[in-house]
Write an enzyme that holds these catalytic residues in place. Structure first.
Site, PDB file in Angstrom:
ATOM      1  N   LYS A  16      -8.827  21.420  68.722  1.00 23.10           N
ATOM      2  CA  LYS A  16      -9.837  22.473  68.461  1.00 23.10           C
ATOM      3  C   LYS A  16      -9.205  23.838  68.289  1.00 23.10           C
ATOM      4  CE  LYS A  16      -9.799  21.903  73.207  1.00 23.10           C
ATOM      5  NZ  LYS A  16     -10.109  20.883  74.183  1.00 23.10           N
ATOM      6  N   GLY A  21     -15.656  16.212  73.265  1.00 24.69           N
ATOM      7  CA  GLY A  21     -15.003  14.928  73.560  1.00 24.69           C
ATOM      8  C   GLY A  21     -15.670  13.715  72.953  1.00 24.69           C
ATOM      9  N   LYS A  33     -14.529  25.858  70.129  1.00 18.53           N
ATOM     10  CA  LYS A  33     -15.524  24.836  69.788  1.00 18.53           C
ATOM     11  C   LYS A  33     -16.743  25.472  69.104  1.00 18.53           C
ATOM     12  CE  LYS A  33     -13.977  21.961  73.627  1.00 18.53           C
ATOM     13  NZ  LYS A  33     -14.096  21.712  75.065  1.00 18.53           N
ATOM     14  N   ARG A  63       9.233  14.368  75.267  1.00 16.96           N
ATOM     15  CA  ARG A  63      10.260  13.854  76.192  1.00 16.96           C
ATOM     16  C   ARG A  63      10.331  12.322  76.100  1.00 16.96           C
ATOM     17  NH1 ARG A  63       7.281  16.376  81.177  1.00 16.96           N
ATOM     18  NH2 ARG A  63       5.562  15.897  79.771  1.00 16.96           N
ATOM     19  N   VAL A  91      -4.798  12.142  76.161  1.00 15.20           N
ATOM     20  CA  VAL A  91      -5.605  11.509  75.107  1.00 15.20           C
ATOM     21  C   VAL A  91      -4.787  10.451  74.362  1.00 15.20           C
ATOM     22  CG1 VAL A  91      -6.961  11.899  73.005  1.00 15.20           C
ATOM     23  CG2 VAL A  91      -6.997  13.604  74.851  1.00 15.20           C
ATOM     24  N   ASP A  99     -11.533  28.143  75.191  1.00 18.45           N
ATOM     25  CA  ASP A  99     -11.778  26.762  74.754  1.00 18.45           C
ATOM     26  C   ASP A  99     -13.183  26.641  74.143  1.00 18.45           C
ATOM     27  OD1 ASP A  99     -11.115  23.711  75.041  1.00 18.45           O
ATOM     28  OD2 ASP A  99     -13.069  23.936  75.986  1.00 18.45           O
TER      29      ASP A  99
HETATM   30  P1  NDP Z   1      -1.288  16.465  76.919  1.00 15.53           P
HETATM   31  O1  NDP Z   1      -0.609  17.730  77.314  1.00 15.53           O
HETATM   32  O2  NDP Z   1      -1.698  15.520  77.990  1.00 15.53           O
HETATM   33  O3  NDP Z   1      -0.349  15.658  75.886  1.00 15.53           O
HETATM   34  C1  NDP Z   1       0.344  16.299  74.871  1.00 15.53           C
HETATM   35  C2  NDP Z   1       1.281  15.314  74.223  1.00 15.53           C
HETATM   36  O4  NDP Z   1       1.940  15.950  73.139  1.00 15.53           O
HETATM   37  C3  NDP Z   1       2.383  14.789  75.148  1.00 15.53           C
HETATM   38  O5  NDP Z   1       2.571  13.418  74.937  1.00 15.53           O
HETATM   39  C4  NDP Z   1       3.626  15.567  74.708  1.00 15.53           C
HETATM   40  O6  NDP Z   1       4.822  14.842  74.862  1.00 15.53           O
HETATM   41  C5  NDP Z   1       3.346  15.756  73.249  1.00 15.53           C
HETATM   42  N1  NDP Z   1       4.042  16.906  72.693  1.00 15.53           N
HETATM   43  C6  NDP Z   1       3.964  18.200  73.091  1.00 15.53           C
HETATM   44  N2  NDP Z   1       4.717  18.976  72.306  1.00 15.53           N
HETATM   45  C7  NDP Z   1       5.284  18.166  71.394  1.00 15.53           C
HETATM   46  C8  NDP Z   1       6.184  18.364  70.313  1.00 15.53           C
HETATM   47  N3  NDP Z   1       6.634  19.575  70.014  1.00 15.53           N
HETATM   48  N4  NDP Z   1       6.556  17.292  69.572  1.00 15.53           N
HETATM   49  C9  NDP Z   1       6.094  16.056  69.868  1.00 15.53           C
HETATM   50  N5  NDP Z   1       5.225  15.807  70.873  1.00 15.53           N
HETATM   51  C10 NDP Z   1       4.843  16.843  71.623  1.00 15.53           C
HETATM   52  O7  NDP Z   1      -2.541  16.899  76.015  1.00 15.53           O
HETATM   53  P2  NDP Z   1      -3.967  16.174  75.898  1.00 15.53           P
HETATM   54  O8  NDP Z   1      -3.776  14.743  75.617  1.00 15.53           O
HETATM   55  O9  NDP Z   1      -4.810  16.573  77.048  1.00 15.53           O
HETATM   56  O10 NDP Z   1      -4.600  16.927  74.642  1.00 15.53           O
HETATM   57  C11 NDP Z   1      -4.180  16.630  73.321  1.00 15.53           C
HETATM   58  C12 NDP Z   1      -5.131  17.293  72.329  1.00 15.53           C
HETATM   59  O11 NDP Z   1      -6.454  16.798  72.549  1.00 15.53           O
HETATM   60  C13 NDP Z   1      -5.232  18.808  72.454  1.00 15.53           C
HETATM   61  O12 NDP Z   1      -5.436  19.367  71.185  1.00 15.53           O
HETATM   62  C14 NDP Z   1      -6.487  19.011  73.303  1.00 15.53           C
HETATM   63  O13 NDP Z   1      -7.104  20.256  73.094  1.00 15.53           O
HETATM   64  C15 NDP Z   1      -7.348  17.882  72.757  1.00 15.53           C
HETATM   65  N6  NDP Z   1      -8.412  17.438  73.647  1.00 15.53           N
HETATM   66  C16 NDP Z   1      -8.094  17.057  74.922  1.00 15.53           C
HETATM   67  C17 NDP Z   1      -9.090  16.616  75.773  1.00 15.53           C
HETATM   68  C18 NDP Z   1      -8.778  16.157  77.145  1.00 15.53           C
HETATM   69  O14 NDP Z   1      -9.711  15.777  77.876  1.00 15.53           O
HETATM   70  N7  NDP Z   1      -7.523  16.156  77.579  1.00 15.53           N
HETATM   71  C19 NDP Z   1     -10.502  16.597  75.341  1.00 15.53           C
HETATM   72  C20 NDP Z   1     -10.714  16.959  73.971  1.00 15.53           C
HETATM   73  C21 NDP Z   1      -9.692  17.403  73.167  1.00 15.53           C
HETATM   74  P3  NDP Z   1       5.375  14.353  76.292  1.00 15.53           P
HETATM   75  O15 NDP Z   1       4.454  13.226  76.702  1.00 15.53           O
HETATM   76  O16 NDP Z   1       6.738  13.897  76.030  1.00 15.53           O
HETATM   77  O17 NDP Z   1       5.264  15.533  77.192  1.00 15.53           O
HETATM   78  N1  HSE Z   2     -10.665  21.832  79.037  1.00 18.22           N
HETATM   79  C1  HSE Z   2     -11.725  21.253  78.281  1.00 18.22           C
HETATM   80  C2  HSE Z   2     -12.979  21.189  79.160  1.00 18.22           C
HETATM   81  C3  HSE Z   2     -11.304  19.867  77.811  1.00 18.22           C
HETATM   82  O1  HSE Z   2     -12.941  21.539  80.336  1.00 18.22           O
HETATM   83  O2  HSE Z   2     -14.028  20.851  78.641  1.00 18.22           O
HETATM   84  C4  HSE Z   2     -12.088  19.353  76.674  1.00 18.22           C
HETATM   85  O3  HSE Z   2     -11.938  20.071  75.517  1.00 18.22           O
END
Ligand code: NDP
Ligand code: HSE
Length: 437
Positions: free
Chosen positions: A103, A132, A203, A43, A11, A199
């Site tokens: 969430k 989303g 929600k 990272r 995201v 999940d």
């Molecule tokens: P990702 O796992 O793809 O990304 C997580 C990011 O957080 C990475 O950039 C990671 O760093 C960083 N990170 C993790 N731990 C730490 C820390 N301790 N300090 C600093 N940075 C950190 O997650 P998503 O983008 O998929 O999801 C993010 C949020 O959005 C979550 O809450 C998820 O539930 C929500 N969400 C996601 C959706 C989706 O479709 N993916 C849909 C709706 C909600 P690095 O890049 O270095 O690993």
């Molecule tokens: N894992 C979730 C899904 C991502 O399948 O809908 C969005 O929250």
């Protein structure tokens, strides 16, 4: 407006990309340009492709970034409970606006965030946390504030909807459909949060809190996943003109003592093909809201994916930035109704029960007697000779019973007692039925 972005994964990277691509339009809509003050990641050395952002903006010091006086808005797209909670509580208490997609945190401890927002006089926006890209929380939190919502029924998890849709389309079992979902990138390597309903339950808690002006947390939500749904269940549903969906259901009702309360649950259920949610296939999400004056409302779209979710995040960013420039903030959490959350046993639902039974006199009467003892009214009964049901289980007869609405505890106790009947060789399938009564 200076933005701190926490997280740059699926995201976060799309948030960064859209901020770059739409910078002129966003500035015009807000009335001020948006600048990224920093991007916190885990990272520093991770390959982030050709993200249009200066490398020196990346940091592993999320705490320092959040505390910086140079930041107006904190965007959290990391996920998980800690350290995200501490970062956001600090930011809100310091009067910074927060936009989050988290969430899990909102459902686990939304109270801490809302309290911190109230303390700091700050905005807390989280449209992306449920469904989303679909504009859903703002309509609940603003557009429908003049109405009374009675029920919210949703498909809010894309992964499980993809799996159930595949099972329905091909007759595949759960394991096979999960494998396909993983190969296509819908299911994560560890699919537990999705397939076990965690999940969707998070929600559901957020939706119920907004719909009923009541604090509802993940622990208040009755949760069942889809791992037990079989190809035979899907075939049974088809035979009834239904399909199986993982539903989140938040409903207003009255408890045994006559007090108004809410029930919030996530479980697989059969819904008739005529129901608006039945045609929601693939990994799409949809939420059906029933409000007293507005009537039925349907929200549909992509519930996940980097760009789709980033769209909702940026919508919130525009809103909080406009508020900051105008020197106002959104109304704080509305939890005045403070309704009790009913236990699952008191939720009103209907059951579809498929039994393998001996085909001899008195069996139907004995089975009906068990339903009657628990005050459960039968709506339909269908008996087929063994082998003619989709599963062809080689027993004497298959009895398929659908009940009228009853408390879940009475329905569950009925099924338990049916297991003890001599004439019942096995219970082939038990599913709740929603929509249609
Ligand atoms: P990702 O796992 O793809 O990304 C997580 C990011 O957080 C990475 O950039 C990671 O760093 C960083 N990170 C993790 N731990 C730490 C820390 N301790 N300090 C600093 N940075 C950190 O997650 P998503 O983008 O998929 O999801 C993010 C949020 O959005 C979550 O809450 C998820 O539930 C929500 N969400 C996601 C959706 C989706 O479709 N993916 C849909 C709706 C909600 P690095 O890049 O270095 O690993
Ligand atoms: N894992 C979730 C899904 C991502 O399948 O809908 C969005 O929250």
């Amino acid at each position: 407006m200076r933005l701190a972005i926490l997280g740059c994964g699926t995201v976060g990277s799309e948030v960064v990309r859209l901020l770059h691509e739409q910078s002129a339009d966003l500035a015009a809509r807000i009335g001020a340009p948006l600048e990224i003050a920093g991007i916190a990641v885990r990272r520093l050395g991770r390959d982030r492709g050709d993200l249009p952002v200066a490398p020196e903006l990346f940091t592993t010091d999320a705490v320092g970034l959040v505390k910086s006086d140079d930041v107006d808005v904190v965007i959290e797209v990391v996920g998980g409970i800690e350290p995200a909670r501490s970062w956001l509580v600090d930011a809100l208490r310091a009067g910074k606006s927060v936009v989050t997609a988290n969430k899990a945190l909102l459902a686990e401890d939304g109270a801490s965030l809302h309290d911190a927002a109230a303390d700091g006089g700050a905005d807390l926006y989280y449209e992306a946390a449920v469904a989303g890209a679909i504009p859903l929380l703002r309509p609940l939190r603003e557009s429908l504030h003049g109405d009374r919502i009675n029920r919210v029924t949703g498909i809010v998890n894309g992964t499980t909807n993809f799996i159930l849709s595949a099972m329905d389309a091909t007759g595949a079992g759960f394991a096979e459909a999960l494998e396909e979902a993983t190969e296509l990138g819908y299911a994560e390597a560890d699919p537990t949060a999705d397939v076990e309903g965690f999940d969707a339950a998070a929600k559901a808690a957020i939706l119920a809190s907004l719909a009923f002006h009541t604090r509802v947390g993940a622990a208040d939500v009755h949760r069942e996943g889809i791992t037990e749904v079989t190809a035979a269940d899907v075939a049974s549903a088809k035979a009834m003109g239904c399909t199986i969906k993982l539903l989140c259901i938040a409903a207003r009702g009255t408890d045994a003592a006559g007090r108004e309360s809410v029930s919030v649950r996530v479980h697989p259920a059969m819904i008739p093909l005529s129901h608006p949610l039945a045609s929601v296939g693939d990994a799409y999400n949809a939420v059906f809201v029933e409000a007293e004056a507005a009537g039925p409302l349907m929200f549909y779209g992509r519930g996940a994916g980097g760009a789709a979710t980033a769209s909702a995040v940026l919508g919130d960013v525009v809103a909080v930035c406009r508020n900051r420039l105008a020197g106002v903030h959104a109304p704080s959490e509305s939890a005045y109704a403070d309704l009790a959350v009913r236990p699952m046993g008191e939720a009103l639902t209907r059951y579809h029960v498929s039994l393998d039974v001996a085909d001899r006199p008195g069996v139907l009467a004995a089975v009906a007697g068990v339903f009657a003892r628990h005050d459960v009214s039968i709506a339909t009964v269908r008996q087929a000779p063994a082998g003619t049901e989709p599963a062809g289980r080689g027993v004497d007869a298959v009895l398929v019973i659908v009940t009228h609405t009853a408390p879940d505890a009475a329905l569950a106790a009925t099924v338990e007692d049916l297991r003890g009947l001599d004439a019942v060789r096995s219970i082939a399938s038990v599913l709740r039925v929603e929509g249609g009564e």
